[in-house]
Write a protein that holds these residues in place. Structure first.
Motif, PDB file in Angstrom:
ATOM      1  N   LYS A  41       1.022  -0.980   0.116  1.00 16.03           N
ATOM      2  CA  LYS A  41       0.373   0.214   0.292  1.00 16.03           C
ATOM      3  C   LYS A  41       1.066   1.525   0.077  1.00 16.03           C
ATOM      4  CE  LYS A  41      -3.340   2.605   2.484  1.00 16.03           C
ATOM      5  NZ  LYS A  41      -4.563   2.908   3.969  1.00 16.03           N
ATOM      6  N   CYS A  42       2.263   1.706   0.437  1.00 15.63           N
ATOM      7  CA  CYS A  42       2.605   2.555   0.589  1.00 15.63           C
ATOM      8  C   CYS A  42       3.456   2.189  -0.560  1.00 15.63           C
ATOM      9  CB  CYS A  42       4.053   2.103   1.744  1.00 15.63           C
ATOM     10  SG  CYS A  42       3.317   2.201   3.117  1.00 15.63           S
ATOM     11  N   ARG A  43       3.749   1.383  -1.010  1.00 14.84           N
ATOM     12  CA  ARG A  43       4.371   1.900  -2.229  1.00 14.84           C
ATOM     13  C   ARG A  43       4.020   2.489  -3.331  1.00 14.84           C
ATOM     14  NH1 ARG A  43       4.040  -3.588  -5.539  1.00 14.84           N
ATOM     15  NH2 ARG A  43       1.723  -3.463  -5.128  1.00 14.84           N
ATOM     16  N   ASP A  44       2.322   1.428  -3.268  1.00 12.16           N
ATOM     17  CA  ASP A  44       1.626   2.406  -4.141  1.00 12.16           C
ATOM     18  C   ASP A  44       1.279   3.848  -4.066  1.00 12.16           C
ATOM     19  OD1 ASP A  44       1.467   0.119  -5.456  1.00 12.16           O
ATOM     20  OD2 ASP A  44      -0.966  -0.273  -4.311  1.00 12.16           O
ATOM     21  N   VAL A  45       0.662   4.201  -2.851  1.00  9.94           N
ATOM     22  CA  VAL A  45       1.098   5.382  -2.244  1.00  9.94           C
ATOM     23  C   VAL A  45       1.792   6.546  -3.012  1.00  9.94           C
ATOM     24  CG1 VAL A  45       0.409   7.145  -0.237  1.00  9.94           C
ATOM     25  CG2 VAL A  45      -0.502   4.787  -0.281  1.00  9.94           C
ATOM     26  N   ALA A  46       2.751   5.783  -2.639  1.00  8.96           N
ATOM     27  CA  ALA A  46       4.304   6.652  -2.666  1.00  8.96           C
ATOM     28  C   ALA A  46       4.422   7.105  -4.740  1.00  8.96           C
ATOM     29  CB  ALA A  46       5.301   6.298  -2.445  1.00  8.96           C
ATOM     30  N   LEU A  47       4.354   6.159  -4.907  1.00 12.10           N
ATOM     31  CA  LEU A  47       4.316   6.336  -6.398  1.00 12.10           C
ATOM     32  C   LEU A  47       3.614   6.527  -7.337  1.00 12.10           C
ATOM     33  CD1 LEU A  47       6.354   2.496  -6.821  1.00 12.10           C
ATOM     34  CD2 LEU A  47       7.217   3.842  -7.027  1.00 12.10           C
ATOM     35  N   GLU A  48       2.285   6.721  -6.881  1.00 12.52           N
ATOM     36  CA  GLU A  48       1.007   7.745  -7.449  1.00 12.52           C
ATOM     37  C   GLU A  48       1.886   8.618  -6.967  1.00 12.52           C
ATOM     38  OE1 GLU A  48      -3.880   8.442  -6.789  1.00 12.52           O
ATOM     39  OE2 GLU A  48      -2.449   7.420  -5.635  1.00 12.52           O
ATOM     40  N   HIS A  49       1.529   9.623  -6.143  1.00  8.49           N
ATOM     41  CA  HIS A  49       2.355  10.888  -5.877  1.00  8.49           C
ATOM     42  C   HIS A  49       3.821  11.298  -6.725  1.00  8.49           C
ATOM     43  CE1 HIS A  49       2.259  14.481  -3.210  1.00  8.49           C
ATOM     44  NE2 HIS A  49       3.631  14.135  -2.820  1.00  8.49           N
ATOM     45  N   LEU A  50       3.969  10.159  -7.013  1.00  6.80           N
ATOM     46  CA  LEU A  50       6.104  10.741  -7.117  1.00  6.80           C
ATOM     47  C   LEU A  50       6.130  10.705  -8.960  1.00  6.80           C
ATOM     48  CD1 LEU A  50       8.016   8.674  -5.034  1.00  6.80           C
ATOM     49  CD2 LEU A  50       8.349  11.119  -5.169  1.00  6.80           C
ATOM     50  N   ALA A  51       4.749  10.486  -9.337  1.00  4.90           N
ATOM     51  CA  ALA A  51       4.702  10.025 -10.967  1.00  4.90           C
ATOM     52  C   ALA A  51       4.962  11.294 -11.614  1.00  4.90           C
ATOM     53  CB  ALA A  51       3.315   9.292 -10.985  1.00  4.90           C
ATOM     54  N   GLY A  52       5.707  11.133 -12.909  1.00  4.16           N
ATOM     55  CA  GLY A  52       5.918  12.573 -13.907  1.00  4.16           C
ATOM     56  C   GLY A  52       6.813  13.103 -13.087  1.00  4.16           C
ATOM     57  N   GLY A  53       8.065  12.481 -12.036  1.00 10.93           N
ATOM     58  CA  GLY A  53       9.406  12.639 -12.342  1.00 10.93           C
ATOM     59  C   GLY A  53       9.515  13.969 -10.811  1.00 10.93           C
ATOM     60  N   GLY A  54       8.245  13.619  -9.931  1.00 12.93           N
ATOM     61  CA  GLY A  54       8.453  14.392  -8.912  1.00 12.93           C
ATOM     62  C   GLY A  54       9.359  13.610  -7.948  1.00 12.93           C
ATOM     63  N   SER A  55       9.736  14.042  -6.234  1.00 18.71           N
ATOM     64  CA  SER A  55      10.327  13.872  -5.495  1.00 18.71           C
ATOM     65  C   SER A  55       9.742  14.439  -3.883  1.00 18.71           C
ATOM     66  CB  SER A  55      11.812  14.317  -5.633  1.00 18.71           C
ATOM     67  OG  SER A  55      11.456  15.502  -5.928  1.00 18.71           O
ATOM     68  N   VAL A  56      10.305  13.765  -3.439  1.00 15.65           N
ATOM     69  CA  VAL A  56       9.950  14.225  -1.811  1.00 15.65           C
ATOM     70  C   VAL A  56      10.901  14.138  -0.426  1.00 15.65           C
ATOM     71  CG1 VAL A  56       7.319  14.291  -1.784  1.00 15.65           C
ATOM     72  CG2 VAL A  56       8.893  12.216  -0.863  1.00 15.65           C
ATOM     73  N   SER A  57      11.078  15.343   0.319  1.00 11.46           N
ATOM     74  CA  SER A  57      11.563  14.365   1.730  1.00 11.46           C
ATOM     75  C   SER A  57      11.389  13.640   2.400  1.00 11.46           C
ATOM     76  CB  SER A  57      12.115  16.367   2.692  1.00 11.46           C
ATOM     77  OG  SER A  57      10.319  16.084   3.301  1.00 11.46           O
ATOM     78  N   ARG A  58      12.125  13.540   3.019  1.00 12.08           N
ATOM     79  CA  ARG A  58      11.643  11.803   3.581  1.00 12.08           C
ATOM     80  C   ARG A  58      10.396  12.018   4.798  1.00 12.08           C
ATOM     81  NH1 ARG A  58      16.004   9.098   8.378  1.00 12.08           N
ATOM     82  NH2 ARG A  58      17.138   8.978   5.462  1.00 12.08           N
ATOM     83  N   ASN A  59      10.298  13.296   5.652  1.00  9.89           N
ATOM     84  CA  ASN A  59       9.308  14.040   6.182  1.00  9.89           C
ATOM     85  C   ASN A  59       8.264  14.339   5.377  1.00  9.89           C
ATOM     86  OD1 ASN A  59      10.885  14.212   8.620  1.00  9.89           O
ATOM     87  ND2 ASN A  59      10.976  16.198   8.432  1.00  9.89           N
ATOM     88  N   GLU A  60       8.285  15.212   3.662  1.00  8.30           N
ATOM     89  CA  GLU A  60       6.889  15.069   3.202  1.00  8.30           C
ATOM     90  C   GLU A  60       6.926  13.459   2.525  1.00  8.30           C
ATOM     91  OE1 GLU A  60       7.894  19.124   1.195  1.00  8.30           O
ATOM     92  OE2 GLU A  60       8.677  17.182  -0.195  1.00  8.30           O
ATOM     93  N   LEU A  61       7.651  12.576   2.720  1.00 15.36           N
ATOM     94  CA  LEU A  61       7.096  11.159   2.307  1.00 15.36           C
ATOM     95  C   LEU A  61       6.079  10.210   3.485  1.00 15.36           C
ATOM     96  CD1 LEU A  61       6.688   8.740   0.500  1.00 15.36           C
ATOM     97  CD2 LEU A  61       8.629   7.910   1.507  1.00 15.36           C
ATOM     98  N   PHE A  62       6.281  10.892   4.825  1.00 13.51           N
ATOM     99  CA  PHE A  62       6.175  10.386   5.709  1.00 13.51           C
ATOM    100  C   PHE A  62       4.539  11.178   6.094  1.00 13.51           C
ATOM    101  CE2 PHE A  62      10.253   9.038   8.645  1.00 13.51           C
ATOM    102  CZ  PHE A  62      10.665   7.766   7.091  1.00 13.51           C
TER     103      PHE A  62
END
Length: 365
Positions: free
Chosen positions: A121-142
């Protein structure tokens, strides 16, 4: 090859040469990371210096730029420890080690109530958010995972992140200050090599002994945490491309190029290097007594706390530690020798001064 008048210091200088720390060095930041196979990098700043020292003329900005460009990457390819590797190598390294690491952390995952369904589930949520060249900090991902109903407190977030990276769904990408942003693996590393297990271990073995030799089979098995029987089988496969040396009752392996230095005298007898903490020269081996006298080991890792101090290496032997005092133009290297009563000699004093100048230059270029 039998050891003929080979000393521990000579063995240490052979390692310096194979690692690009003696002689002409390595050609670029990306080439240095690729040559080293994997470079210890849980301390980001230390790893940047470790690579920079192996590339003549390289500055801190060059190594940071390589991370930003994705020509080198930082992840957990083995031992559950961060390393710098060439991007095209990361996937096959993870394929070799991820399953074992997953078994190692399984108990902790049960304690943290992390199931495989949670990781998916975390994989799917993270990849959906990052799709298209996105990036996040660790705190943002959490924060994103928390919003999706996945708690990240009490080390839960850290363990989920590790799993997502070990399974090649996420990877650390460009720098934001002194932190790395997280990106989608397949977008950041569009081209990856895929190797069958036996082929992968054989390549791992060959590249380790070429870049870290002279070293033993047990050094490599510890370094990767790969099973010793598979390691020995792989060495049978590639041993013809290496040279073996008997020393102090053990068999050491290295490249023919490194071994050839024994014919004309191994260089670097008066060399002095200031290496960062966690440098592969010390960390890349199970048995470190070849270059560090056991009675001084606790001075490198005080109290066995896992934090390695910066080391002074003279003529292939660790002879002390060093630290920085001051900042800006007043910054200076402060050495602390194991034996303050043993003078370095004029030549080594000059080499130490040049090493300090090299470090200060690295920080500002």
């Amino acid at each position: 090859m039998a050891a003929n008048r080979v000393s521990r210091k000579v063995m240490g200088r052979l390692r310096l040469a194979s690692q690009g720390l003696l002689g002409p060095g390595l050609g670029s930041v990306a080439e240095a990371v690729r040559w080293m196979t994997a470079t210890q990098a849980q301390d980001l700043q230390a790893s940047l210096l470790a690579i920079g020292l192996r590339v003549p003329g390289a500055g801190l900005s060059d190594v940071r730029a390589a991370l930003d460009a994705g020509s080198i990457v930082r992840s957990w390819p083995m031992r559950g420890t961060l390393h710098l590797v060439a991007p095209e190598d990361l996937r096959w390294m993870l394929d070799l080690t991820a399953e074992r690491l997953h078994r190692v952390v399984a108990g902790r995952h049960r304690e943290l109530d992390i199931t495989w369904a949670d990781i998916e589930k975390c994989r799917d949520v993270a990849l959906e958010h990052l799709a298209g060249g996105g990036s996040v900090s660790r705190n943002e991902l959490f924060a994103i995972l928390e919003a999706a109903g996945q708690p990240t407190t009490g080390q839960r977030g850290y363990h989920i992140l590790g799993s997502l990276c070990r399974h090649a769904w996420l990877v650390q990408g460009p720098l934001a200050g002194n932190q790395q942003l997280l990106v989608a693996f397949d977008e950041w590393i569009p081209v990856s090599r895929t190797l069958e297990r036996q082929e992968a271990i054989a390549e791992f073995v060959l590249r380790y002994f070429r870049s870290h030799g002279p070293a033993t089979v047990r050094d490599f098995a510890w370094w990767t945490q790969l099973p010793l029987p598979e390691v020995r089988a792989a060495l049978e496969q590639v041993g013809g491309q290496l040279v073996d040396l008997e020393f102090a009752g053990a068999t050491y392996w290295m490249s023919p190029e490194t071994a050839s230095l024994l014919d004309d005298g191994v260089p670097g007898q008066r060399s002095v290097l200031l290496l960062p903490g966690f440098d592969e020269f010390l960390l890349g081996y199970q048995d470190r007594s070849l270059v560090l006298a056991p009675e001084h080991a606790d001075k490198i890792v005080p109290g066995g706390n896992g934090v390695f101090k910066k080391t002074i290496v003279a003529g292939g032997e660790v002879i002390g530690t060093w630290a920085m005092a001051g900042t800006g133009r007043s910054a200076a290297v402060v050495p602390e020798f194991f034996d303050e009563s043993a003078p370095l000699g004029a030549g080594a004093e000059l080499a130490l001064a040049k090493a300090a100048e090299r470090y200060l230059t690295f920080l500002t270029t």
